[in-house]
Each structure stands twice: as C-alpha cells, then as structure tokens.
Design an enzyme around this catalytic site. Structure first.
Site, short mmCIF file in Angstrom:
data_model
loop_
_atom_site.label_atom_id
_atom_site.label_comp_id
_atom_site.label_asym_id
_atom_site.label_seq_id
_atom_site.Cartn_x
_atom_site.Cartn_y
_atom_site.Cartn_z
CG HIS A 142 40.90 71.32 13.07
ND1 HIS A 142 40.39 71.71 11.86
CD2 HIS A 142 40.49 70.04 13.25
CE1 HIS A 142 39.72 70.70 11.32
NE2 HIS A 142 39.75 69.69 12.15
CG ASP A 158 39.32 67.20 9.10
OD1 ASP A 158 40.27 67.81 9.63
OD2 ASP A 158 38.31 66.83 9.76
CG ASP A 180 36.49 49.61 15.08
OD1 ASP A 180 36.84 49.85 16.25
OD2 ASP A 180 35.31 49.54 14.72
CG ASP A 207 38.58 65.41 14.93
OD1 ASP A 207 37.37 65.64 14.72
OD2 ASP A 207 39.50 65.96 14.31
N PRO A 219 29.45 55.34 11.81
CG PRO A 219 31.00 56.12 10.26
CD PRO A 219 29.54 55.91 10.46
#
EC number: 2.5.1.16
Lengths: 283, 283
Positions: B62, B86, B137, B155, B162
């Site tokens: 990150h 996340d 999307d 990210d 997906p």
C-alpha cells in the site's frame, strides 16, 4: 507418486516444493546434505533442512555477493572466500581476469564433493587454476593471515551449526586484520522479515560496525530463501559501496549478468525504513 | 488441532501458513472471500485461494502503490482508485491533506463489507469524507470519464476472474482519456519469477507502453505474494518517476512510512537484468 520437500520458514510458515527425485542424501561430520531434482527449480541443495541454492535462482545470490565488491575496487587481486562449498561464488569470481588468486575455505569437504558430483552449474570452476581449496575451519584459517587479501567473502550458512562462529566479533576482527588497508568484507546477512533471521541480521550488523569504519547493508530478491527478501553486508576499511563504485571500469569488462547491473547496485543499498530502523537499534 | 491454509504459487510450489481461526468465508457474486487469523501474519485476506493481504506486510504494497506517484506530483488532487476493496490504498491516500477527492470503484461490495467487518487496519478510512465508493465495473466507470483525474491507481487482483478486464488495452486507453494532461497511472504489475505471473507482467507492460508515453516498472519485497518479488507499473503522460520526483516537497509532508522513503523510491526502479529483458521482449 507425489514427493514433496518442505522447509519451515518459521514454526507457522512452510514452503513446499514438488520433488522428482532425491538425488543425494548424506550426513557429513557437520551437517545433513540433500540434493533434490525438482520441476520448478531444477536441482536444489538442502543443508540441515534449509534450501541453500536452487538452479533457478542461485544467480541472484552469487552475482550480488561478488559483483558488488568487484565493481567498487577493480584492482582486487587476492580473495578469500569462506564457506561457499557449492562453488557459485568462485564461479563468478573466476570471470575476472584481473583476479590472481582465490583461496576458498570450506569446513565441510562433503558439500564440495556433493556439488561437484551433482550441481556442475555452480561447482564448475572449483578446479580453476586460480582457486585453492582448503577444507578447514574458516575462523582458524583467517586468524593466521595478516594484510593479505583485497576482499573476503563470507558465504556462510545461517548462524547455527558450523556457520555460527562466522557471526562473531572475534571472526570479524580477524577478517579486518587479514585484509589489506583498502580491504572489503562482504557477507550473507540474513533477512529482515521473520524474527529469527531478523535477530541474526541485527546481531551481525551490530558486530561488524564495531570493527569496520564502513558498514552498509544491501538487499536482493531471492525467492527460495525465507521471505524472498535477503540481505548482504558490505564492510570496508575505506571504500564506500556507492561513492567509490567504478561503474565505467566494471561495464568495460563486459561481464554478462542476469541480475546485477550498475543501476541495481546503487538501488540495492536503498533499504526500507523498517529495515533501517532494525539496523540502527542496539539489541 | 492444527489448521493450515495453503496457496499454490505454481502446481509444484506451495506456501502454507498456520491458521488460528477461519474468521470469515463467503462466496460473493464474483469470488470466494476468506479471512484467516494467523499467528505469523495476523489477519490474512484470501480471494479465490490467493493471499490478497496480510496485516504483517500489507504496508509494503500500500505504501509503494501510493507514495511513489504522490511524490512525483505533489499537486495531485483528484484520484480514481480501481479495485482496492480492502481499503489500504485509500488509507494511505487520505494521509495527504492536498488530496481533495478519491473515487474508489470496487466491483465487489462484499470485499469491502468483509474488510470493514474484520480488517480495520486497512479498511479504517473507507468512510473518510473525501472518499466516494462506487460498487461498479471499473472499466465501465472509467469509460465515462474524460480529463478528470490526476492519478489513477489500479489495485486489482490477478488477470483472472473480475480482474481480467483491468489488464486490457481498451482499459488502459480509457484510463489515458480519463486522466488530465499530466496524469499518472499506477498499477499492480504482477511478478517476474513464476511463469504465469511473468507472462501477465509482460502482457501488461506491452499494452501500457502502447498507450502511455512514459511506462516504467518498479519493484518491492512483498513476502506473502508468490516469490516475494512484486512489481508495480508507473505510466504517465509526461512525468518521469525519478526525474520529476519532488523529494523535498514529499519529505516536508512528514508522512511516516514503514517501507517507502525517497532513496528507496529511486532504487525501486533499478530492475534486475532478467526482468528488464522480459519487459523488452515482444510476446
């Protein structure tokens, strides 16, 4: 049939690789030595349950432990290598025509014998005319030397078993004495990520910086060592590993490498903050 | 009782970690989402069997996906984040007072819900006033935007399921259009070591460099991703990631980091020869 070798990175973390065949398994006076043939990594040398090298990524370790010091001082002629029974370090050093003599001191002759038999990829230059093999205790050997070497490379196992004494102040002081006035010491320096290796890294750095005026640490990506984040120590009597690096001279040698290059040499000394903090701590 | 989670790095390589407890296990419309409590890594988020983050080393990923672009252009105000359910990427971005708006587009709301419930370490800033969450999307969202963002961060998961459409030329072209004239695109760029990720890395780079005039790759040590050698892409319309980096401005922000620093920023772009060769190949 499925055959798998597992290394424990910690008691809670395991790295497991598929094995085609256990090519060798011997117990020497010092340690257990295994060689596996594997589909992902080619041949894998394991000592006391820990991966020492794989054919797939040994080039990272061996290039980084040799070409970094060799490009800082292109006048290196006489080298002492301690440990390194697989021969990979010597293989890289014999690529320099300027090197005149390599003394390699490996305590366990059986490691060399196994690698000569099974892993020519690394052992191929152990009988090179410039290489002198000594099957002795590295600490005792270096004690007898004074002002003799331009470079000492400590290519040791972890600080357990026969590798332990190669992580002591006594050993580093004897290396200092055995080096010439512009000598360089490079050592495998463990890893910052898992607790056991991180503690070994901190202890080694604390000792080396007491003995050598220049004591830096650099990093590389070695996927088959625990965490993949591995460190090397660069200590010297006067050379800074970046300011004194002779990029032009090294590139003129036209040594083809798979990992090392001059930009990466400089980049490898740029460590993450958490590693810098661990190295600065007094433990 | 012993409970272990295993990730297959390849069909011949396994990474196995001890689990105290399976905290969560749900199947969303898109993927299987698990959270484990582990002794070595704290909480671990797993999607479709692959580790997405661990509390022990998520800071590396990150910090490297955010602070590298933020230090190249200190005037970044409007950011699009794609994926990143996340919350770790958003957490780092909210540390910049200069940032005015962060649009985060995550296709799978359930990833966000699971992380808000169980992993506050990364999800803690998802309700920050500057953050706008869109559960859509990513490719469709970015298609509707033109000349709007200073920075887009992709990210994503790997280019399967997906995550697949986030590795297409169509997607990169739409990102280019959605960026302002000095816009930057940063993406997770897979790994050079195991064949599957290396092929994804090569394909991504080949596509990005067709679309962006500047297309560089940088590396970090992320021990819980396969091989530990992970890459990020830095693409932009005009900024070079090193020549244009504003080290002084970034250091004045006094953002405390565990991995990132300005020296490491520069060092991270110095890649091994074998990686450079793979990136140059046309596949």
């Amino acid at each position: 049939m499925e055959l798998w070798f597992t290394e424990e990175h910690t008691k809670d973390v395991r790295f497991t690789i598929r094995v085609d065949e256990q090519i060798e398994s011997v117990q020497s006076d010092f340690q257990k030595i295994d060689v596996f043939q594997t589909p992902e990594f080619g041949k894998v040398l394991v000592i006391d349950g820990y991966i020492m090298l794989t054919e797939k990524d040994e080039f990272v370790y061996h290039e980084m432990i040799t070409h970094v010091p060799m490009s800082v001082n292109p006048n290196i002629k006489k080298i002492l290598v301690i440990g390194a029974g697989d021969g990979g370090t010597v293989r890289e050093l014999t690529r320099y025509n300027t090197v005149e003599r390599i003394d390699m001191v490996e305590i366990d002759k059986m490691v060399v014998d196994v690698c000569v038999d099974h892993i020519p990829q690394t052992a191929c230059k152990l009988s090179h005319e410039k290489v002198n093999l000594y099957f002795e205790d590295g600490l005792k050997f270096v004690k007898t030397k004074e002002n003799e070497y331009d470079l000492i490379i400590v290519d040791s196992t972890d600080p357990v078993g026969p590798g332990m004494e190669l992580f002591t102040v006594d050993f580093y002081e004897n290396c200092f004495k055995a080096l010439k006035e512009d000598g360089i010491l490079v050592n495998q320096h463990e890893s910052p990520y898992y607790a056991r290796e991180a503690a070994a890294m901190q202890r080694a750095h604390e000792k080396i910086k007491k003995v050598f005026p220049v004591a830096k640490v650099y990093q590389a990506h070695i996927p088959t060592y625990g965490s993949g984040h591995w460190l090397f120590g660069f200590a010297s009597k006067k050379y800074d590993p970046i300011n004194h690096m002779d990029e032009e001279a090294w590139n003129k040698l036209l040594i083809k490498t798979k990992y090392y290059n001059s930009a990466l040499h400089k980049g490898a000394f740029a460590l993450p903050n958490y590693v810098l903090e661990m190295l600065e701590q007094n433990i």
